[in-house]
Scaffold this motif. Structure first.
Motif, PDB file in Angstrom:
ATOM      1  N   PHE A   1      17.344  -5.476   4.351  1.00  0.00           N
ATOM      2  CA  PHE A   1      16.441  -6.012   4.013  1.00  0.00           C
ATOM      3  C   PHE A   1      15.655  -6.826   2.588  1.00  0.00           C
ATOM      4  O   PHE A   1      16.045  -7.550   2.153  1.00  0.00           O
ATOM      5  N   PHE A   2      15.739  -5.190   2.360  1.00  0.00           N
ATOM      6  CA  PHE A   2      14.783  -5.798   0.810  1.00  0.00           C
ATOM      7  C   PHE A   2      15.723  -5.896  -0.176  1.00  0.00           C
ATOM      8  O   PHE A   2      16.311  -5.497  -1.346  1.00  0.00           O
ATOM      9  N   LYS A   3      16.851  -5.028   0.180  1.00  0.00           N
ATOM     10  CA  LYS A   3      18.539  -5.044  -0.851  1.00  0.00           C
ATOM     11  C   LYS A   3      18.837  -6.935  -0.987  1.00  0.00           C
ATOM     12  O   LYS A   3      19.232  -6.815  -2.136  1.00  0.00           O
ATOM     13  N   SER A   4      18.665  -7.090   0.075  1.00  0.00           N
ATOM     14  CA  SER A   4      18.841  -8.405   0.101  1.00  0.00           C
ATOM     15  C   SER A   4      18.210  -9.302  -0.729  1.00  0.00           C
ATOM     16  O   SER A   4      18.786 -10.168  -1.672  1.00  0.00           O
ATOM     17  N   THR A   5      16.815  -8.875  -0.659  1.00  0.00           N
ATOM     18  CA  THR A   5      15.287  -9.925  -0.955  1.00  0.00           C
ATOM     19  C   THR A   5      15.133  -9.559  -2.460  1.00  0.00           C
ATOM     20  O   THR A   5      14.768 -10.197  -3.611  1.00  0.00           O
ATOM     21  N   GLY A   6      15.386  -8.454  -2.795  1.00  0.00           N
ATOM     22  CA  GLY A   6      14.543  -7.657  -3.943  1.00  0.00           C
ATOM     23  C   GLY A   6      12.834  -7.444  -3.670  1.00  0.00           C
ATOM     24  O   GLY A   6      12.405  -7.159  -4.708  1.00  0.00           O
ATOM     25  N   TYR A   7      12.995  -7.451  -2.707  1.00  0.00           N
ATOM     26  CA  TYR A   7      11.369  -7.361  -2.141  1.00  0.00           C
ATOM     27  C   TYR A   7      11.234  -5.494  -2.518  1.00  0.00           C
ATOM     28  O   TYR A   7      11.811  -4.599  -2.154  1.00  0.00           O
ATOM     29  N   ILE A   8       9.713  -5.289  -2.663  1.00  0.00           N
ATOM     30  CA  ILE A   8       9.452  -3.458  -3.090  1.00  0.00           C
ATOM     31  C   ILE A   8       8.174  -3.330  -2.344  1.00  0.00           C
ATOM     32  O   ILE A   8       7.501  -3.817  -2.311  1.00  0.00           O
ATOM     33  N   GLY A   9       8.709  -2.790  -1.718  1.00  0.00           N
ATOM     34  CA  GLY A   9       7.739  -1.778  -0.955  1.00  0.00           C
ATOM     35  C   GLY A   9       6.542  -0.816  -1.277  1.00  0.00           C
ATOM     36  O   GLY A   9       6.960   0.168  -1.787  1.00  0.00           O
ATOM     37  N   ARG A  10       5.727  -0.966  -0.933  1.00  0.00           N
ATOM     38  CA  ARG A  10       4.547   0.340  -1.864  1.00  0.00           C
ATOM     39  C   ARG A  10       3.513   0.341  -0.475  1.00  0.00           C
ATOM     40  O   ARG A  10       2.422   0.344  -0.575  1.00  0.00           O
ATOM     41  N   GLY A  11       3.975   1.130   0.399  1.00  0.00           N
ATOM     42  CA  GLY A  11       3.035   1.587   1.956  1.00  0.00           C
ATOM     43  C   GLY A  11       3.207   3.035   1.946  1.00  0.00           C
ATOM     44  O   GLY A  11       3.894   2.969   1.816  1.00  0.00           O
ATOM     45  N   ILE A  12       1.958   3.722   1.682  1.00  0.00           N
ATOM     46  CA  ILE A  12       2.070   4.995   2.496  1.00  0.00           C
ATOM     47  C   ILE A  12       1.004   4.753   3.549  1.00  0.00           C
ATOM     48  O   ILE A  12       0.166   4.375   4.330  1.00  0.00           O
ATOM     49  N   PRO A  13       1.508   5.507   4.238  1.00  0.00           N
ATOM     50  CA  PRO A  13       1.253   5.575   5.767  1.00  0.00           C
ATOM     51  C   PRO A  13      -0.128   6.098   6.018  1.00  0.00           C
ATOM     52  O   PRO A  13      -0.971   7.398   5.046  1.00  0.00           O
ATOM     53  N   GLY A  14      -1.333   6.010   6.865  1.00  0.00           N
ATOM     54  CA  GLY A  14      -2.201   6.214   7.239  1.00  0.00           C
ATOM     55  C   GLY A  14      -3.173   6.105   6.516  1.00  0.00           C
ATOM     56  O   GLY A  14      -4.745   5.812   6.349  1.00  0.00           O
ATOM     57  N   GLN A  15      -2.960   5.155   4.875  1.00  0.00           N
ATOM     58  CA  GLN A  15      -3.843   4.597   3.773  1.00  0.00           C
ATOM     59  C   GLN A  15      -5.037   3.262   4.560  1.00  0.00           C
ATOM     60  O   GLN A  15      -4.191   2.451   5.389  1.00  0.00           O
ATOM     61  N   THR A  16      -5.952   3.099   3.937  1.00  0.00           N
ATOM     62  CA  THR A  16      -6.721   1.668   4.152  1.00  0.00           C
ATOM     63  C   THR A  16      -6.761   1.029   3.366  1.00  0.00           C
ATOM     64  O   THR A  16      -6.138   1.696   2.426  1.00  0.00           O
ATOM     65  N   SER A  17      -7.269   0.016   3.168  1.00  0.00           N
ATOM     66  CA  SER A  17      -7.874  -0.774   2.376  1.00  0.00           C
ATOM     67  C   SER A  17      -8.763  -0.172   0.995  1.00  0.00           C
ATOM     68  O   SER A  17      -8.187  -0.671   0.130  1.00  0.00           O
ATOM     69  N   TYR A  18      -8.952   0.435   1.579  1.00  0.00           N
ATOM     70  CA  TYR A  18     -10.153   1.292   0.314  1.00  0.00           C
ATOM     71  C   TYR A  18      -9.389   2.092  -0.234  1.00  0.00           C
ATOM     72  O   TYR A  18      -9.465   2.327  -2.348  1.00  0.00           O
ATOM     73  N   GLN A  19      -7.941   2.248  -0.351  1.00  0.00           N
ATOM     74  CA  GLN A  19      -7.138   3.828  -1.370  1.00  0.00           C
ATOM     75  C   GLN A  19      -6.272   2.986  -2.217  1.00  0.00           C
ATOM     76  O   GLN A  19      -5.599   2.790  -2.275  1.00  0.00           O
ATOM     77  N   PHE A  20      -5.953   1.461  -1.242  1.00  0.00           N
ATOM     78  CA  PHE A  20      -4.785  -0.091  -1.338  1.00  0.00           C
ATOM     79  C   PHE A  20      -5.992  -0.051  -3.492  1.00  0.00           C
ATOM     80  O   PHE A  20      -5.286  -0.273  -3.769  1.00  0.00           O
ATOM     81  N   LEU A  21      -6.838   0.399  -3.108  1.00  0.00           N
ATOM     82  CA  LEU A  21      -7.397  -0.760  -4.196  1.00  0.00           C
ATOM     83  C   LEU A  21      -7.677   0.264  -5.306  1.00  0.00           C
ATOM     84  O   LEU A  21      -7.715   0.271  -6.643  1.00  0.00           O
ATOM     85  N   VAL A  22      -7.739   1.282  -5.257  1.00  0.00           N
ATOM     86  CA  VAL A  22      -7.706   2.280  -6.044  1.00  0.00           C
ATOM     87  C   VAL A  22      -6.401   2.615  -7.217  1.00  0.00           C
ATOM     88  O   VAL A  22      -6.207   2.800  -7.750  1.00  0.00           O
TER      89      VAL A  22
END
Length: 230
Positions: A67-88
């Protein structure tokens, strides 16, 4: 016996050292550092789409790489993280990549209290801050719902189903008020009076499986992205 005790002590010291080392990068900035450098040095076609999230986003890339190869979307997920860490890590993993669109999926681990007691207003505030940062850098935003859950095996958090519904209401209302596309995964994935994640789409009631991504989440996301990327 002494030998076993020595091994146990060594294990404790090692685990403690590793934990201390990991805490030095609480926000997870180093997780995608090399990939971000490589991406920043490559040609930007002006159609980049970055998915910012936790294990739900991370697993998406793992389970459905095609799916990511066909769309070119970029995944930036980190297991366990909260929105506070997203901001960092938002600057490193989103702003510096100069995407056309950022898709934000936040809230599951906040409700699970992974980094402290859950406070709905603060979680919503973190989401709003990410939106404001994106807009300030001329990045279009797509907000998504938290997917259904009733319990977390790793957490003692309570009243989860109600918290998910309440946070989703805030996100949807904010998106509507600010004319931001909102992807409602929740209504397509919830079942029963307990408001659980549909059993066929998850093995643990929290994380989507490959079928869920393919049949439900991917079509919904692609439709929202078309507003900005043809």
């Amino acid at each position: 016996m002494k030998h076993l005790i020595a091994i146990a002590i060594l294990a404790l010291i090692t685990s403690g050292a590793l934990a201390q080392k990991n805490n030095k990068d609480w926000g997870g900035i180093s997780r995608y550092a090399s990939a971000n450098i490589e991406l920043s040095n490559s040609k930007n076609n002006g159609k980049r789409v970055v998915l910012m999230g936790n294990s739900i986003t991370y697993n998406w890339v793992e389970y459905r790489p095609e799916f990511f190869k066909s769309t070119g979307y970029i995944g930036r997920g980190i297991p366990g993280q909260t929105s506070y860490q997203f901001l960092v890590r938002f600057r490193d993993d989103v702003i510096n990549l100069k995407p056309k669109v950022v898709v934000i999926n936040a809230g599951t681990n906040d409700i699970a209290e992974n980094t402290g007691p859950y406070n709905e207003q603060r979680t919503m505030g973190n989401i709003i801050s990410m939106v404001e940062l994106a807009k300030a850098n001329k990045i279009n935003v797509i907000l998504t719902s938290v997917i259904p859950a009733t319990k977390f095996k790793w957490s003692d958090a309570t009243d989860i189903a109600n918290k998910v519904v309440s946070l989703n209401k805030l996100i949807a209302e904010y998106a509507q008020k600010n004319k931001i596309p909102y992807v409602d995964y929740y209504s397509h994935l919830v079942e029963g009076d307990e408001r659980a994640l549909k059993h066929q789409y998850s093995s643990d009631g929290v994380h989507p499986n490959a079928q869920c991504y393919k049949e439900v989440m991917e079509p919904l996301l692609k439709e929202a992205v078309r507003k900005y990327v043809k």
